[in-house]
Structure formats: C-alpha cells, structure tokens
Design a protein around this motif. Structure first.
Motif, short mmCIF file in Angstrom:
data_model
loop_
_atom_site.label_atom_id
_atom_site.label_comp_id
_atom_site.label_asym_id
_atom_site.label_seq_id
_atom_site.Cartn_x
_atom_site.Cartn_y
_atom_site.Cartn_z
N VAL A 1 -4.37 -54.22 93.67
CA VAL A 1 -3.80 -55.68 93.31
C VAL A 1 -5.19 -56.41 93.90
CG1 VAL A 1 -2.61 -57.69 94.22
CG2 VAL A 1 -1.46 -55.56 93.80
N ASP A 2 -5.75 -56.98 92.78
CA ASP A 2 -7.14 -57.89 93.14
C ASP A 2 -6.86 -59.18 93.70
OD1 ASP A 2 -9.39 -59.10 93.03
OD2 ASP A 2 -9.97 -58.38 91.08
N ILE A 3 -7.15 -59.27 94.98
CA ILE A 3 -6.73 -60.52 95.78
C ILE A 3 -7.47 -61.86 95.16
CG2 ILE A 3 -6.55 -59.03 97.89
CD1 ILE A 3 -9.08 -60.39 99.06
N PHE B 1 -6.11 -61.40 103.13
CA PHE B 1 -7.02 -60.48 103.18
C PHE B 1 -8.39 -60.53 103.03
CE2 PHE B 1 -2.41 -58.86 101.68
CZ PHE B 1 -2.01 -58.63 103.03
N GLY B 2 -8.81 -61.76 102.69
CA GLY B 2 -10.39 -61.80 102.19
C GLY B 2 -11.38 -61.17 103.14
N TRP B 3 -11.14 -61.00 104.40
CA TRP B 3 -12.11 -60.33 105.34
C TRP B 3 -11.57 -59.06 105.72
CZ3 TRP B 3 -16.50 -62.66 104.90
CH2 TRP B 3 -16.38 -64.04 104.53
N SER B 4 -10.43 -58.40 105.17
CA SER B 4 -9.98 -57.28 105.90
C SER B 4 -9.78 -56.18 104.77
CB SER B 4 -8.76 -57.31 106.56
OG SER B 4 -7.60 -58.29 105.76
N ILE B 5 -10.13 -56.47 103.56
CA ILE B 5 -9.94 -55.27 102.49
C ILE B 5 -11.01 -54.16 102.86
CG2 ILE B 5 -8.95 -56.86 100.53
CD1 ILE B 5 -11.70 -56.79 99.28
N PRO B 6 -10.38 -53.06 102.18
CA PRO B 6 -9.00 -52.68 101.71
C PRO B 6 -7.81 -52.83 102.81
CG PRO B 6 -10.30 -50.35 102.16
CD PRO B 6 -11.22 -51.75 102.49
N VAL B 7 -6.79 -53.34 102.02
CA VAL B 7 -5.61 -53.22 103.03
C VAL B 7 -4.51 -52.63 102.11
CG1 VAL B 7 -3.90 -54.74 103.63
CG2 VAL B 7 -6.07 -55.41 104.02
N VAL B 8 -3.42 -51.80 102.72
CA VAL B 8 -2.38 -51.05 102.14
C VAL B 8 -1.15 -51.78 102.42
CG1 VAL B 8 -3.68 -49.04 101.35
CG2 VAL B 8 -2.34 -49.08 103.48
N GLY C 1 -15.79 -54.52 93.00
CA GLY C 1 -16.91 -54.06 93.75
C GLY C 1 -16.71 -53.78 95.32
N CYS C 2 -15.56 -53.46 95.64
CA CYS C 2 -15.05 -53.08 97.06
C CYS C 2 -15.59 -51.47 97.36
CB CYS C 2 -13.78 -53.42 97.42
SG CYS C 2 -13.15 -53.01 98.85
N SER C 3 -16.56 -51.29 97.94
CA SER C 3 -16.98 -49.89 98.14
C SER C 3 -15.94 -49.20 99.16
CB SER C 3 -18.33 -49.74 98.48
OG SER C 3 -18.70 -50.66 99.69
N LEU C 4 -15.72 -49.82 99.91
CA LEU C 4 -14.80 -49.49 101.27
C LEU C 4 -13.38 -49.19 100.49
CD1 LEU C 4 -15.38 -51.91 104.00
CD2 LEU C 4 -16.21 -49.62 103.60
N CYS C 5 -12.92 -49.60 99.23
CA CYS C 5 -11.61 -49.42 98.62
C CYS C 5 -11.81 -47.91 98.18
CB CYS C 5 -11.35 -50.45 97.70
SG CYS C 5 -11.10 -52.20 98.46
#
Length: 84
Positions: free
Chosen positions: A38-40, A50-57, A13-17
């Motif tokens: 990778v699902d955190i 990374f819970g508060w900063s996804i998406p992260v590469v 459900g990460c729309s920013l991703c």
C-alpha cells in the motif's frame, strides 16, 4: 486457515522496503499470508501515520503495526500473536 493480507505500507523508491521484503517473504507461507503493498503517498492519513517510519507492516488495523527495522524473527513473533 484462510489466507489474509499482510500489508506493507511503502512508497515509491523506498529502499528499506526492499530490505523488509527479504524478512517478510519466508513467513508468508507459514501463516499463510499474501503480501499487499500500500503506497502511503496516495492516502493523507497513512502519510501522516507512517511517513517517517516506513516500511511498516500490519494486518489492517493502523494502530497495531510493526515498524522497520525488524528481523524475520521479530516479525514471526509479532505475527504469532495476531494470526490465528
């Protein structure tokens, strides 16, 4: 050059991703990279990191990542310093 994985740390459900993928896709062939999601939520350490900063590469090292927001130009510059 061998293909390596560009890891997208994400969760359901990460729309920013989805927005991040638009910036990522054009660069995959340039370096060459394969996108690996990778699902955190499945890893307590990744959730803490990374819970508060996804998406992260990243390229595998969790202490060397690029956090959203980023443009394809910023990602390109980040990758240019790391992909040989």
């Amino acid at each position: 050059m061998a293909t390596q994985n560009l890891i997208l740390y994400t969760t359901l459900g990460c729309s920013l991703c989805e927005k991040a993928k638009v910036e990522i896709w054009p660069l995959l062939d340039k370096y060459p990279l394969r996108l690996e999601s990778v699902d955190i939520a499945e890893d307590e350490t990744l959730t803490r990191l990374f819970g508060w900063s996804i998406p992260v590469v990243g390229l595998g090292a969790t202490d060397d990542v690029l956090c959203w927001p980023f443009t394809s130009e910023e990602l390109d510059a980040w990758l240019a310093q790391r992909v040989v």
